[in-house]
Design an enzyme around this catalytic site. Structure first.
Site, PDB file in Angstrom:
ATOM      1  N   ARG A   1       0.836  -1.199   0.000  1.00  0.00           N
ATOM      2  CA  ARG A   1       0.000   0.000   0.000  1.00  0.00           C
ATOM      3  C   ARG A   1       0.877   1.257   0.000  1.00  0.00           C
ATOM      4  O   ARG A   1       0.593   2.243  -0.671  1.00  0.00           O
ATOM      5  CB  ARG A   1      -0.889  -0.010   1.256  1.00  0.00           C
ATOM      6  CG  ARG A   1      -1.815   1.190   1.333  1.00  0.00           C
ATOM      7  CD  ARG A   1      -2.504   1.301   2.681  1.00  0.00           C
ATOM      8  NE  ARG A   1      -3.251   0.114   3.047  1.00  0.00           N
ATOM      9  CZ  ARG A   1      -4.453  -0.207   2.575  1.00  0.00           C
ATOM     10  NH1 ARG A   1      -5.027   0.566   1.677  1.00  0.00           N
ATOM     11  NH2 ARG A   1      -5.064  -1.289   2.985  1.00  0.00           N
TER      12      ARG A   1
ATOM     13  N   ARG B   1      -9.864   2.809  -2.820  1.00  0.00           N
ATOM     14  CA  ARG B   1      -8.696   2.308  -2.100  1.00  0.00           C
ATOM     15  C   ARG B   1      -8.526   3.123  -0.835  1.00  0.00           C
ATOM     16  O   ARG B   1      -8.651   4.352  -0.867  1.00  0.00           O
ATOM     17  CB  ARG B   1      -7.404   2.457  -2.934  1.00  0.00           C
ATOM     18  CG  ARG B   1      -7.392   1.778  -4.252  1.00  0.00           C
ATOM     19  CD  ARG B   1      -7.566   0.287  -4.170  1.00  0.00           C
ATOM     20  NE  ARG B   1      -6.530  -0.391  -3.452  1.00  0.00           N
ATOM     21  CZ  ARG B   1      -6.569  -1.692  -3.140  1.00  0.00           C
ATOM     22  NH1 ARG B   1      -7.622  -2.425  -3.464  1.00  0.00           N
ATOM     23  NH2 ARG B   1      -5.575  -2.264  -2.496  1.00  0.00           N
TER      24      ARG B   1
ATOM     25  N   ASN C   1     -13.048  14.152   0.645  1.00  0.00           N
ATOM     26  CA  ASN C   1     -13.785  12.966   0.181  1.00  0.00           C
ATOM     27  C   ASN C   1     -15.271  13.294   0.191  1.00  0.00           C
ATOM     28  O   ASN C   1     -15.725  14.153   0.949  1.00  0.00           O
ATOM     29  CB  ASN C   1     -13.505  11.799   1.145  1.00  0.00           C
ATOM     30  CG  ASN C   1     -14.239  10.532   0.757  1.00  0.00           C
ATOM     31  OD1 ASN C   1     -14.259  10.140  -0.410  1.00  0.00           O
ATOM     32  ND2 ASN C   1     -14.866   9.882   1.728  1.00  0.00           N
TER      33      ASN C   1
ATOM     34  N   HIS D   1     -18.988  11.322   0.697  1.00  0.00           N
ATOM     35  CA  HIS D   1     -19.577  10.065   1.164  1.00  0.00           C
ATOM     36  C   HIS D   1     -21.099  10.198   1.109  1.00  0.00           C
ATOM     37  O   HIS D   1     -21.646  11.239   1.496  1.00  0.00           O
ATOM     38  CB  HIS D   1     -19.115   9.773   2.599  1.00  0.00           C
ATOM     39  CG  HIS D   1     -19.668   8.484   3.119  1.00  0.00           C
ATOM     40  ND1 HIS D   1     -19.183   7.251   2.718  1.00  0.00           N
ATOM     41  CD2 HIS D   1     -20.694   8.236   3.965  1.00  0.00           C
ATOM     42  CE1 HIS D   1     -19.888   6.304   3.307  1.00  0.00           C
ATOM     43  NE2 HIS D   1     -20.806   6.865   4.071  1.00  0.00           N
TER      44      HIS D   1
ATOM     45  N   ASP E   1     -13.930   7.485   6.302  1.00  0.00           N
ATOM     46  CA  ASP E   1     -15.143   8.307   6.401  1.00  0.00           C
ATOM     47  C   ASP E   1     -15.206   9.138   7.686  1.00  0.00           C
ATOM     48  O   ASP E   1     -16.282   9.390   8.226  1.00  0.00           O
ATOM     49  CB  ASP E   1     -16.402   7.432   6.242  1.00  0.00           C
ATOM     50  CG  ASP E   1     -16.457   6.776   4.870  1.00  0.00           C
ATOM     51  OD1 ASP E   1     -15.926   7.367   3.915  1.00  0.00           O
ATOM     52  OD2 ASP E   1     -17.009   5.675   4.755  1.00  0.00           O
TER      53      ASP E   1
ATOM     54  N   ALA F   1     -27.724  15.351  -4.956  1.00  0.00           N
ATOM     55  CA  ALA F   1     -27.238  16.283  -3.932  1.00  0.00           C
ATOM     56  C   ALA F   1     -25.708  16.295  -3.892  1.00  0.00           C
ATOM     57  O   ALA F   1     -25.080  17.334  -3.659  1.00  0.00           O
ATOM     58  CB  ALA F   1     -27.811  15.898  -2.572  1.00  0.00           C
ATOM     59  N   GLU F   2     -25.087  15.133  -4.140  1.00  0.00           N
ATOM     60  CA  GLU F   2     -23.619  15.072  -4.176  1.00  0.00           C
ATOM     61  C   GLU F   2     -23.073  15.994  -5.259  1.00  0.00           C
ATOM     62  O   GLU F   2     -22.063  16.682  -5.072  1.00  0.00           O
ATOM     63  CB  GLU F   2     -23.146  13.640  -4.455  1.00  0.00           C
ATOM     64  CG  GLU F   2     -23.468  12.653  -3.351  1.00  0.00           C
ATOM     65  CD  GLU F   2     -22.867  11.280  -3.627  1.00  0.00           C
ATOM     66  OE1 GLU F   2     -21.714  11.205  -4.084  1.00  0.00           O
ATOM     67  OE2 GLU F   2     -23.560  10.270  -3.391  1.00  0.00           O
TER      68      GLU F   2
HETATM   69  C1  GRF Z   1     -20.629   8.375  -4.685  1.00  0.00           C
HETATM   70  O1  GRF Z   1     -21.877   7.994  -4.153  1.00  0.00           O
HETATM   71  C2  GRF Z   1     -19.705   8.857  -3.596  1.00  0.00           C
HETATM   72  O2  GRF Z   1     -20.373   9.499  -2.563  1.00  0.00           O
HETATM   73  C3  GRF Z   1     -19.101   7.573  -3.098  1.00  0.00           C
HETATM   74  O3  GRF Z   1     -18.913   6.791  -4.251  1.00  0.00           O
HETATM   75  C4  GRF Z   1     -19.856   7.181  -5.240  1.00  0.00           C
HETATM   76  C5  GRF Z   1     -19.088   7.543  -6.458  1.00  0.00           C
HETATM   77  O4  GRF Z   1     -19.921   7.826  -7.543  1.00  0.00           O
HETATM   78  N1  GRF Z   1     -17.879   7.830  -2.363  1.00  0.00           N
HETATM   79  P1  GRF Z   1     -19.319   8.461  -8.854  1.00  0.00           P
HETATM   80  O5  GRF Z   1     -18.174   7.554  -9.311  1.00  0.00           O
HETATM   81  O6  GRF Z   1     -18.834   9.839  -8.529  1.00  0.00           O
HETATM   82  O7  GRF Z   1     -20.444   8.466  -9.849  1.00  0.00           O
END
Ligand code: GRF
Length: 218
Positions: free
Chosen positions: A67, A93, A109, A111, A147, A175-176
């Site tokens: 790693r 990873r 990140n 999540h 996380d 929402a992301e």
């Molecule tokens: C998303 O739901 C993100 O929150 C999680 O992995 C997923 C990735 O989706 N960590 P994408 O590859 O951006 O479409």
């Protein structure tokens, strides 16, 4: 305007990468995706980078004995390109403590849950099983534990009658796609500080409505 140089690390679909690329296309956006790295050559998201003419590199974890060696290769690639902020976007990873420490507060990140609830995989199934009435997503600075880390942006979405994992995931994903560009913009504008492992954001004290689920008109 000098734009913050961002790298996005992906392993798969890359829809968050696409959202970041789209945000950076605006002339007044203070950051630019300068590099996309994937640990998998078959990551579908690489096509988004190629279409946008963004340099991509595949650094396959399988090519490294440890790693640490993999992390070192990532670090070298990021530094070679003068990257200032690293965004993990579906990067599957775990990064070692040395890498995370080296990039402390320059590594974020996304999540798909309202952390600290439901860390790890299978978040939507667990949210549905728990019967929570809101789900959502979190953009946070990365710390060595998975996380975990100071929270920059969260978005809440309702869990609705008849939801299954796919429907809830799609609502959270939308929402992301708003949350990640917002977090990158705030950082690039120099408005985000970590104090005592909590994030303070300059000029972000606006009023917001309280949202009930079910609505109190129900
Ligand atoms: C998303 O739901 C993100 O929150 C999680 O992995 C997923 C990735 O989706 N960590 P994408 O590859 O951006 O479409």
């Amino acid at each position: 305007m000098a734009r913050l140089k961002v790298a996005v690390l992906i392993s798969g679909r890359g829809s968050n990468l696409a959202a970041l690329i789209a945000a950076c296309a605006a002339a007044d956006f203070p950051a630019a995706v300068a590099l996309v790295l994937s640990n998998r050559a078959d990551a579908a998201g690489l096509a988004h980078a190629a279409r946008a003419g963004i340099p991509c590199r595949v650094i396959a974890h399988r090519d490294f004995a440890t790693r640490e060696a993999f992390d070192e290769a990532l670090d070298l690639a990021l530094r070679a390109d003068g990257i200032e902020l690293v965004c993990l976007a579906g990067f599957m990873r775990l990064l070692g403590a040395d890498f995370v420490t080296r990039w402390r507060d320059r590594l974020i990140n996304i999540h798909p849950s309202l952390l600290p609830a439901f860390p790890g995989l299978g978040t939507h199934a667990r949210a549905l099983a728990a019967g929570v009435r809101f789900a959502g997503c979190t953009v946070h600075f990365v710390r060595p534990a998975m996380d975990e880390g100071p929270i920059i942006v969260q978005a809440a979405v309702p869990v609705l009658p008849g939801d299954d994992e796919a429907r809830l995931a799609a609502r959270v994903l939308a929402a992301e796609h708003r949350s990640y560009p917002l977090a990158v913009r705030l950082i690039a504008e120099g408005r985000v500080r970590v104090a005592d492992e909590r994030v303070e954001i300059d000029g972000a004290a606006g009023q917001m409505p309280v949202v009930l689920n079910p609505p109190d008109s129900a």
